[in-house]
Design a protein around this motif. Structure first.
Motif, PDB file in Angstrom:
ATOM      1  N   GLY A  31      -8.369  -5.082   0.464  1.00 18.75           N
ATOM      2  CA  GLY A  31      -7.793  -3.735   0.391  1.00 18.75           C
ATOM      3  C   GLY A  31      -8.804  -2.687   0.819  1.00 18.75           C
ATOM      4  O   GLY A  31      -8.476  -1.735   1.548  1.00 18.75           O
ATOM      5  N   THR A  90       0.832  -1.208   0.000  1.00 20.02           N
ATOM      6  CA  THR A  90       0.000   0.000   0.000  1.00 20.02           C
ATOM      7  C   THR A  90       0.867   1.258   0.000  1.00 20.02           C
ATOM      8  O   THR A  90       2.061   1.217   0.335  1.00 20.02           O
ATOM      9  CB  THR A  90      -0.917   0.030   1.237  1.00 20.02           C
ATOM     10  OG1 THR A  90      -0.107  -0.082   2.405  1.00 20.02           O
ATOM     11  CG2 THR A  90      -1.906  -1.143   1.198  1.00 20.02           C
ATOM     12  N   ASP A 142      -4.040   3.347  -4.564  1.00 15.63           N
ATOM     13  CA  ASP A 142      -4.184   1.915  -4.237  1.00 15.63           C
ATOM     14  C   ASP A 142      -5.479   1.350  -4.817  1.00 15.63           C
ATOM     15  O   ASP A 142      -5.481   0.288  -5.457  1.00 15.63           O
ATOM     16  CB  ASP A 142      -4.192   1.712  -2.723  1.00 15.63           C
ATOM     17  CG  ASP A 142      -3.022   2.358  -2.017  1.00 15.63           C
ATOM     18  OD1 ASP A 142      -2.998   3.609  -1.947  1.00 15.63           O
ATOM     19  OD2 ASP A 142      -2.153   1.620  -1.536  1.00 15.63           O
TER      20      ASP A 142
END
Lengths: 527, 527
Positions: A309, A275, A513
């Motif tokens: 995520g 990340t 990201d």
């Protein structure tokens, strides 16, 4: 590395075919195949002859399985004929191969011969309970049970650097473990995954104090590589990677300072996300080099990576990826036997938006600009200087108090940071700052840099140590770029060297990201 | 129908590849693939990139499974590029598809892209015990047990026209059966198979008195088609064909007067041999038209057909097949949607000797010469005249004694033979004699005529009767040629119409039965 086999018309025609296939848009699929009795479509067991027979088959089958394009190989067979070989990964777990001959007639490209086949993804080699994957192995009950959330009970293997309430942190070193307290609270990242519905089922090994990329640990042994027996797993997030690759866990929670997510993802055939530096709370995490340490995730598929995520990352504005750049000097660090496969994987990326109806321009070949005449080598040296100095800052006390606690090889890496003088360190930091500025300039939101995650597939464990060190040095030249600039980096298991996987790494602007995750999972699991 | 996509150099290169593949001649296989990093080989689950990776794979695998080439499709992509799509049937029961891009460079053809895949042969639809396959169904013990011989216990389904000791002959008609004696001896052909080691496990239905090609029987019902549900099985050897196609027997023993082996072989996806007229003893067999009646065999694979044929046939001098001719007017009788598949099946034949190191010249397109201006239609009419007259000679007594014994449709066929006058019959016979002489001239030993076994795939059972009759008329124009000339004919399940099989029929000179069998099984089971 050039990408010149497909003209724009054919790129659009191919993308339109992919869109139509995923949408089961039968008229568009029929239009993609050339009319007439000589058009061929072979699948595993039969050859359909003629456009009519192919159309009848398609009308009757109700669509093709969702899939991601991993590699797209293109070959010119003259001015009006191309062959396109696509390697796909289907949402149902099958590996697909699609070979198409496209011919141009009357200015229009159409498929005249197609061959599609699929087979189950090769089964990972079973691991043994004695294999050093877990520092705290899964038992009948999870170590920590998740709440209600979007992650419906995927099993998380937590790298032994994160606090799990009720457990000590081992950090890959027995002396560290013997002195470590029982944690009263989960690390912030662990807490976030639990809140999203995941269970922590085990604590998985790390390379010693995370200062290694190999997957070896002098105290606990070599972590197995379930997809490449006899080969290293990569590290330092070695245990989580092995657990996920072996199917013993679904999500690996790890860290990446100089490649510790990307390298095991590459060697073990996993999706891996490093990340953006600083966006995820590192509370409860044993660090190594705080300027570079980032939290990361490992999964077997892109869809789960995106969901995990989303559980960890803060909200971000998602800028669609519209441009893929490739730097020649980075590709040259890759094993020559894997370069053509890398090329096909990059080609696939730009055609990968096909399912969502977009097609990107061809990859942009070129080179990065470096701050001084030393080029990438000078940048790498500066990165190692700062990383090593910070590592001594972090763990020098341990090494001083327990001179024999670490294995000689890892101890030497720390000691190299002890004596770096302040001027050297500052000079290195200035070079990194300049390189970071250059990368930010080259990679605005919407652009990704595509590079190999590692310089080779997983080396055999019996590789000569000097050769292993040279592999590591090449790989670090690739991984250091995202690390030094704090950029997010996503490794996709799309490149092959013979039968072993290598990651295709995408590096984007800070805070992109979610854009990377959306790009990687666009076809199998649209966000 | 032309066969112009492959020049001689490429035919030889392809044949050399096939030979090398079957022999696992690794250096020759390596030479067949273009050098360099861009050559591709995809299989079901992975794409190997570069000549080195392909060569390493090949060196490690120990050879490919033996196979027969069923179809070879070729397409020109410009002066120096061709695509060849081959459909294969492997000895291990798998269907294979092989797509290759060949490119010429420096005057030499080499493979630059290949994709191979295989899948199990689709499972036949299970039949029900109520389906009209058997007149005497298999029980715990065979009806007749074979001796020691080369046929290690394959199960034989005998058409209900042959004597099996201890059983009556039913001939597809209940009145016939009710009057039939219990046989004290096996028919000669049954005896020969038993002597070779086979077991007679059941007596299978025939169309009524064998005077039909459909697989229907008004008294017993429609025989099922295990590979094309809802479709006719073809006849008159309908029961043996269904039993073999369903896996309930291994060898079908039948007869062929005007196509009664070739039609069910074609519709049910079987190998079928009509033997040279007169070479097999017809003792113990209920005939139909003695000038044309021949014993025949049905199997699922070419190897067993050759072994069963060896058990039945007398020794013959085997003349290798070196020339394949194709008559345009016969191909035009085939369903247009299947012609391209037929073309590919014929192309495969000439490349089929590849495994034994030979490659035939391309198929020779042309037309047959007919004795008079009426062409094939006149020949067909003459054949029907003589066949029908002989059928009345054979069974008129039954029809006279039992006017209501036969179904109206079949009775009408016999009655049509009752009133043929002697002059008409002699004139028809003269035309057949002339056509026979023409066929013998056109088909010396070593040459085969390739034609469709039937004019279409198996029609659906609910097809309009008028359309069915037109299909039958077209098919009879194809089948009558071998019948009128007493020639051996072998049907290979190599042509497809959508997913239904059609036979590719090879007709050879009298006494060339073994040559046909050797040709058909050359690759999977060399004789």
């Amino acid at each position: 590395m050039t990408f010149d086999d497909l003209d724009d018309d054919l790129r659009l025609a191919f993308a339109e075919y992919e869109r139509a296939l995923m949408a089961n848009d039968v008229p568009a699929l029929d239009a993609a195949f050339a009319d007439g009795p000589r058009t061929l479509r072979g699948d595993s067991s039969d050859v359909l002859v003629g456009h009519d027979a192919i159309a009848a088959f398609r009308a009757g089958r109700g669509g093709a399985p969702a899939r991601t394009l991993l590699q797209v190989h293109t070959r010119s067979l003259g001015p009006d004929a191309r062959v396109i070989v696509a390697q796909t990964r289907r949402a149902d777990g099958m590996c697909g191969i699609q070979t198409q001959v496209w011919e141009r007639s009357g200015g229009r490209w159409a498929i005249t011969v197609a061959h599609v086949s699929a087979a189950p993804t090769p089964v990972a080699t079973p691991t043994s309970p004695d294999d050093p994957i877990w520092r705290v192995a899964p038992g009948p009950e999870p170590l920590a049970r998740g709440g209600d959330g979007p992650l419906t009970n995927p099993r998380v293997a937590v790298k032994d650097l994160f606090a799990v309430a009720g457990q000590a942190i081992g950090a890959g070193n027995p002396v560290w473990l013997s002195e470590a307290p029982i944690e009263s609270r989960h690390a912030a990242a662990v807490e976030a995954l639990l809140a999203a519905g995941a269970d922590v089922t085990g604590i998985a090994h790390t390379d010693e104090l995370a200062f290694s990329l190999s997957g070896s640990n002098a105290h606990y042994g070599d972590t197995p590589n379930p997809v490449a027996p006899q080969c290293l797993s990569g590290g330092s997030s070695s245990g989580p990677a092995a657990a996920v690759a072996a199917g013993l866990a679904d999500i690996g929670l790890g860290t990446d300072t100089a490649g510790s997510i990307r390298v095991p993802a590459s060697y073990c055939g996993l999706y891996g996300l490093r990340t953006t530096h600083g966006v995820i709370d590192r509370t409860g995490l044993v660090g190594l080099a705080p300027s570079f340490d980032s939290v990361g995730l490992l999964t077997r598929d892109a869809g789960l990576l995106a969901r995990a995520g989303a559980a960890l990352l803060p909200p971000q504005s998602v800028e669609p990826i519209t441009r893929v750049v490739v730097a020649a000097e980075l590709v040259e660090l890759l094993d020559p036997a894997a370069r053509e496969s890398f090329r096909a994987a990059v080609q696939a990326l730009t055609l990968c938006g096909a399912a969502s109806g977009t097609v990107l321009p061809p990859p942009v070949p070129g080179a990065l600009t470096y701050p001084d005449s030393g080029g990438l080598d000078a940048v790498f040296t500066a990165f190692r200087t700062v990383q090593t100095a910070q590592a001594w800052d972090t763990h020098g006390e341990l090494l001083t108090a327990h001179p024999d606690a670490l294995s000689p090889e890892i101890a030497a890496r720390f000691h190299a940071g002890r004596d770096i003088d302040s001027a050297t360190r500052q000079s290195a930091q200035r070079l990194l700052d300049a390189m970071r500025a250059e990368l930010l300039r080259s990679l605005p939101p919407g652009t990704v840099l595509a590079l190999p995650s590692t310089s080779s597939a997983a080396p055999r464990r019996d590789t000569d140590p000097a050769l292993l060190e040279s592999v590591r040095q090449k790989t670090l030249r690739l991984t250091c770029l995202a690390s030094l600039a704090g950029l997010p980096a996503l490794s996709i298991p799309a490149v092959r060297a013979d039968t072993r996987p290598i990651g295709l790494c995408l590096v984007a602007a800070p805070g992109q990201d979610h854009s990377l995750l959306a790009f990687a999972s666009a076809q199998t699991d649209p966000l």
